[in-house]
Design an enzyme around this catalytic site. Sequence first.
Site, mmCIF file in Angstrom:
data_model
loop_
_atom_site.group_PDB
_atom_site.id
_atom_site.type_symbol
_atom_site.label_atom_id
_atom_site.label_comp_id
_atom_site.label_asym_id
_atom_site.label_seq_id
_atom_site.Cartn_x
_atom_site.Cartn_y
_atom_site.Cartn_z
ATOM 1 N N ARG A 76 0.795 -1.324 0.178
ATOM 2 C CA ARG A 76 -0.132 -0.171 0.128
ATOM 3 C C ARG A 76 0.735 1.283 0.015
ATOM 4 O O ARG A 76 2.090 1.224 0.099
ATOM 5 C CB ARG A 76 -1.114 -0.208 1.172
ATOM 6 C CG ARG A 76 -0.740 -0.532 2.610
ATOM 7 C CD ARG A 76 0.465 0.041 3.183
ATOM 8 N NE ARG A 76 0.168 1.383 3.430
ATOM 9 C CZ ARG A 76 1.143 2.388 3.640
ATOM 10 N NH1 ARG A 76 2.158 1.900 3.801
ATOM 11 N NH2 ARG A 76 0.971 3.623 3.730
ATOM 12 N N GLY A 77 0.244 2.494 0.004
ATOM 13 C CA GLY A 77 1.065 3.591 -0.317
ATOM 14 C C GLY A 77 1.332 3.866 -1.855
ATOM 15 O O GLY A 77 1.437 2.968 -2.632
ATOM 16 N N ALA A 78 0.777 5.106 -2.316
ATOM 17 C CA ALA A 78 0.484 5.503 -3.664
ATOM 18 C C ALA A 78 1.671 4.723 -4.527
ATOM 19 O O ALA A 78 1.629 4.081 -5.577
ATOM 20 C CB ALA A 78 0.238 6.969 -3.801
ATOM 21 N N ARG A 105 -7.647 -0.550 -6.786
ATOM 22 C CA ARG A 105 -7.956 0.643 -6.028
ATOM 23 C C ARG A 105 -8.146 1.926 -6.823
ATOM 24 O O ARG A 105 -7.230 2.239 -7.949
ATOM 25 C CB ARG A 105 -6.761 0.971 -4.735
ATOM 26 C CG ARG A 105 -6.581 -0.472 -4.006
ATOM 27 C CD ARG A 105 -5.758 0.105 -2.819
ATOM 28 N NE ARG A 105 -6.186 0.843 -1.822
ATOM 29 C CZ ARG A 105 -5.741 1.433 -0.866
ATOM 30 N NH1 ARG A 105 -4.228 1.485 -0.823
ATOM 31 N NH2 ARG A 105 -6.365 2.310 -0.053
ATOM 32 N N ASP A 145 -1.972 10.764 -2.298
ATOM 33 C CA ASP A 145 -2.455 9.804 -3.328
ATOM 34 C C ASP A 145 -2.787 10.439 -4.681
ATOM 35 O O ASP A 145 -2.680 9.523 -5.731
ATOM 36 C CB ASP A 145 -3.543 9.165 -2.735
ATOM 37 C CG ASP A 145 -3.073 8.085 -1.568
ATOM 38 O OD1 ASP A 145 -3.094 8.528 -0.416
ATOM 39 O OD2 ASP A 145 -2.932 6.734 -1.841
ATOM 40 N N ASN A 163 -5.558 12.528 0.260
ATOM 41 C CA ASN A 163 -4.511 11.425 1.154
ATOM 42 C C ASN A 163 -5.142 10.979 2.266
ATOM 43 O O ASN A 163 -6.523 11.072 2.199
ATOM 44 C CB ASN A 163 -3.423 12.535 1.930
ATOM 45 C CG ASN A 163 -2.405 11.541 2.473
ATOM 46 O OD1 ASN A 163 -1.653 10.580 1.779
ATOM 47 N ND2 ASN A 163 -1.965 11.846 3.779
ATOM 48 N N LYS A 164 -4.740 10.029 2.932
ATOM 49 C CA LYS A 164 -5.535 9.167 3.888
ATOM 50 C C LYS A 164 -6.225 9.797 4.857
ATOM 51 O O LYS A 164 -6.317 10.984 5.032
ATOM 52 C CB LYS A 164 -4.398 8.518 4.676
ATOM 53 C CG LYS A 164 -5.053 7.474 5.919
ATOM 54 C CD LYS A 164 -5.866 6.437 5.440
ATOM 55 C CE LYS A 164 -5.417 5.687 4.499
ATOM 56 N NZ LYS A 164 -6.132 5.122 3.843
HETATM 57 O O1 MRU Z 1 -4.482 2.995 2.136
HETATM 58 P P1 MRU Z 1 -3.264 3.478 2.129
HETATM 59 O O2 MRU Z 1 -2.180 2.955 3.131
HETATM 60 O O3 MRU Z 1 -2.567 3.004 0.801
HETATM 61 O O4 MRU Z 1 -2.909 5.034 2.126
HETATM 62 C C1 MRU Z 1 -1.568 5.603 2.190
HETATM 63 C C2 MRU Z 1 -1.571 7.031 2.103
HETATM 64 O O5 MRU Z 1 -2.754 7.826 2.288
HETATM 65 C C3 MRU Z 1 -0.352 7.546 2.000
HETATM 66 O O6 MRU Z 1 -0.126 8.820 2.671
HETATM 67 C C4 MRU Z 1 0.061 8.021 0.456
HETATM 68 O O7 MRU Z 1 -0.211 7.006 -0.328
HETATM 69 C C5 MRU Z 1 1.276 8.548 0.260
HETATM 70 S S1 MRU Z 1 2.568 7.157 0.156
HETATM 71 C C6 MRU Z 1 3.974 7.846 -0.045
#
Ligand code: MRU
Length: 358
Positions: free
Chosen positions: A56-58, A99, A248, A258-259
């Site tokens: 996970r993470g963009a 996603r 994201d 973002n989250k």
């Molecule tokens: O649902 P996730 O854990 O994939 O969400 C991740 C985030 O919101 C991060 O802050 C974002 O992807 C940036 S990662 C460098």
Amino acid sequence: MPPASTAATLPTLRWIGEIDGCLALIDQTLLPVECREIECRTAEATWEAIKSLRVRGAPAIGVAAAYGVCLGIQSVRDRPEAELFARLSKVCDYLATSRPTAVNLFWALDRMRRTGESLRGKTPVAEIAARLLAEARAIEEEDRRMCRAIGRHGAELFADNSGVLTHCNAGGLATADYGTALAVIFAAHEAGKRLHVFADETRPLLQGARLTAWELLQRGIETTLICDSMAAQVMREGRIAAVIVGADRITANGDTANKIGTYSVAVLARHHQIPFYVAAPSSTFDFSIASGVEIPIEHRNPQEVTHGFGRQTAPTGVAVYNPAFDVTPAELIAAFVTERGVIRPPYLEYLRILREPN
Ligand code: MRU
């Protein structure tokens, strides 16, 4: 059996072998208790790993999806060209459904598609899979370089001996390596600055508690974990000099997805006159969208809210709203930290430099 470890000895993800190889990635759902790799040998396994947040993470899901494409075409790589391209297109469409919010996923799939198309009719079919694997590797390598550059550019933003708050996880686990928001913290720490990081736990899935706190401790950075609802109090107490988060998807005007919970942190930061920074590589910017209202927001399973801590924590049958992301308006963002440098408002004017070739 793939290796397990309690220390950060494993890369977030890696390709093992050549064109017949597989994708190994840390199963992040097991952290912080166990650091174990799983191996994805099909596009379907990669899709599942992205969907269920094993990776996970963009930026990291972009890299994983690019390797997922390589897995998806393995069985047809020696078939007639039309068959290989039909599969390539199908696999890209399929992985794109994993996603919806992080644009890096679509950016990486688009690169894989375009790389394939550029070879069509010109390259022997037998070579196309190898060229696509080379492209996936290039996406991974570029992400590593962009993260290091983000760290270098952003480190100057933090004063020595200051408190920094972050939300969710934008560290090495969310990228090929090193991170975005955490890259800035890591680089400042490596430059000798003493920072005290407050990590929001980040309900409902606790990426801040499980992943960010883990990464910061691995690097010996002073860290305090707080519940999301404590951020206002910590700011009022004067413990936070800056906030930094990842992203994201960032639209042409600077609005940033973002989250979930990031928007509230930005509002709190503005109220307490604390600068709120967003760190992201150019692969996170989506110039095809004018503003944040157009960003598709992922809604996830209500069980993530009702059974968040390994047991039922809400009455059976209660209605649940579970958006995984929110959008912070550009006007609350003091600067973007990118691999090209720190970009300050007016964003409509300055974000354009990210569109120009490097
Ligand atoms: O649902 P996730 O854990 O994939 O969400 C991740 C985030 O919101 C991060 O802050 C974002 O992807 C940036 S990662 C460098």
